[in-house]
Design an enzyme around this catalytic site. Structure first.
Site, PDB file in Angstrom:
ATOM      1  N   GLU A 103      95.002 -81.171  70.052  1.00 55.78           N
ATOM      2  CA  GLU A 103      93.887 -80.220  69.913  1.00 55.78           C
ATOM      3  C   GLU A 103      93.217 -80.439  68.565  1.00 55.78           C
ATOM      4  O   GLU A 103      93.872 -80.332  67.527  1.00 55.78           O
ATOM      5  CB  GLU A 103      94.446 -78.782  70.015  1.00 55.78           C
ATOM      6  N   ARG A 144      86.763 -76.392  62.910  1.00 65.54           N
ATOM      7  CA  ARG A 144      86.677 -75.466  61.772  1.00 65.54           C
ATOM      8  C   ARG A 144      85.837 -76.014  60.636  1.00 65.54           C
ATOM      9  O   ARG A 144      85.874 -75.500  59.529  1.00 65.54           O
ATOM     10  CB  ARG A 144      88.084 -75.120  61.277  1.00 65.54           C
ATOM     11  N   THR A 177      89.582 -73.729  68.474  1.00 62.87           N
ATOM     12  CA  THR A 177      88.733 -72.846  67.666  1.00 62.87           C
ATOM     13  C   THR A 177      87.289 -72.864  68.176  1.00 62.87           C
ATOM     14  O   THR A 177      86.332 -72.850  67.402  1.00 62.87           O
ATOM     15  CB  THR A 177      88.805 -73.195  66.159  1.00 62.87           C
ATOM     16  N   LYS A 193      96.690 -68.912  75.815  1.00 66.13           N
ATOM     17  CA  LYS A 193      97.333 -69.059  74.508  1.00 66.13           C
ATOM     18  C   LYS A 193      97.875 -67.678  74.116  1.00 66.13           C
ATOM     19  O   LYS A 193      97.315 -66.651  74.508  1.00 66.13           O
ATOM     20  CB  LYS A 193      96.262 -69.551  73.536  1.00 66.13           C
TER      21      LYS A 193
HETATM   22  C1  3PG Z   1      95.658 -71.825  65.708  1.00 64.98           C
HETATM   23  O1  3PG Z   1      94.539 -72.222  65.522  1.00 64.98           O
HETATM   24  O2  3PG Z   1      96.135 -71.702  66.832  1.00 64.98           O
HETATM   25  C2  3PG Z   1      96.485 -71.436  64.536  1.00 64.98           C
HETATM   26  O3  3PG Z   1      95.727 -71.318  63.399  1.00 64.98           O
HETATM   27  C3  3PG Z   1      97.596 -72.377  64.299  1.00 64.98           C
HETATM   28  O4  3PG Z   1      98.534 -71.710  63.616  1.00 64.98           O
HETATM   29  P1  3PG Z   1      99.584 -72.453  62.671  1.00 64.98           P
HETATM   30  O5  3PG Z   1      98.763 -73.073  61.581  1.00 64.98           O
HETATM   31  O6  3PG Z   1     100.515 -71.378  62.220  1.00 64.98           O
HETATM   32  O7  3PG Z   1     100.290 -73.501  63.507  1.00 64.98           O
END
Ligand code: 3PG
Length: 212
Positions: free
Chosen positions: A42, A46, A70, A130
């Protein structure tokens, strides 16, 4: 190697996040993850350059299934889809993105953390969501509670998942896969320590094998 997203997640139920701005480093990070056995990736949207990184991975690597994370708006979903994203992940549930992905026939994993959100996703026709942010939203106990009422839903916990707690999430039968950024530490990506990324991926694959 198996070809569909569900077959890949069955074999290695871990989805690493790539958040690198530089396209070259994003490609090498993806290759390092694949070398460790993680081939569903993924790329999180961002920064303004993130989509270019995803496009570079799609263009320059083989055998990976690459999605966009995102994704906040329908326009963004359409844009990443046009760039080749094979699945879409959002931090929350936006109905119009869900309906677009269902129409396109591509997996969509919206972030959910309440029973109401899971139920809305179910009503829209989604069967995989999710669970975000997994550790703050109640972690394994919350997922156990969800599992007893949402019999047809499978969850992808993300947010606070690490090598330390991966096993307990994956031990739950209704967990589809775990996502996370622990596999792509910023300092390893920045310093070009791709061996460390491959090592973290291999370690996650071994944990997943022991958990399933
Ligand atoms: C996401 O985008 O799903 C989270 O920011 C990921 O979280 P993590 O950095 O704790 O793995």
């Amino acid at each position: 190697m198996s070809n569909t997203l569900s077959e890949r997640l069955e074999a290695a139920p871990v989805v690493p996040l790539i958040g690198e701005n530089d396209a070259g480093r994003a490609v090498r990070t993806a290759e390092a993850l694949a070398a460790g056995g993680l081939t569903v990736i993924e790329v999180v949207m961002r920064s303004d350059d993130a989509q270019r990184g995803m496009e570079a991975i799609l263009a320059e690597t083989e055998g990976l299934i690459v999605g966009a994370g995102t994704v906040l708006t329908l326009d963004q979903a359409k844009s990443v889809r046009a760039s080749g994203a094979e699945f879409i992940v959002s931090p929350g549930l936006v109905d119009e993105i869900a309906l677009y992905c269902l129409d396109e026939g591509i997996p969509f994993y919206p972030g959910t953390m309440t029973a109401g959100e899971v139920q809305r996703a179910y009503t829209l026709g989604l069967r995989e969501v999710k669970f975000f942010p997994a550790s703050l939203a109640g972690g394994v106990p919350m997922l156990k509670a969800f599992g007893s009422v949402f019999r047809e839903i499978r969850f992808m916990p993300t947010g606070g998942v690490s090598a330390g707690n991966l096993h307990e999430f994956l031990a739950l039968p209704h967990v589809l896969a775990c996502g996370g950024s622990w596999l792509t530490p910023k300092d390893a990506v920045a310093s070009g320590d791709y061996a460390q990324i491959t090592q973290l991926a291999s370690e996650a694959v071994a944990i997943a094998k022991a958990a399933r």
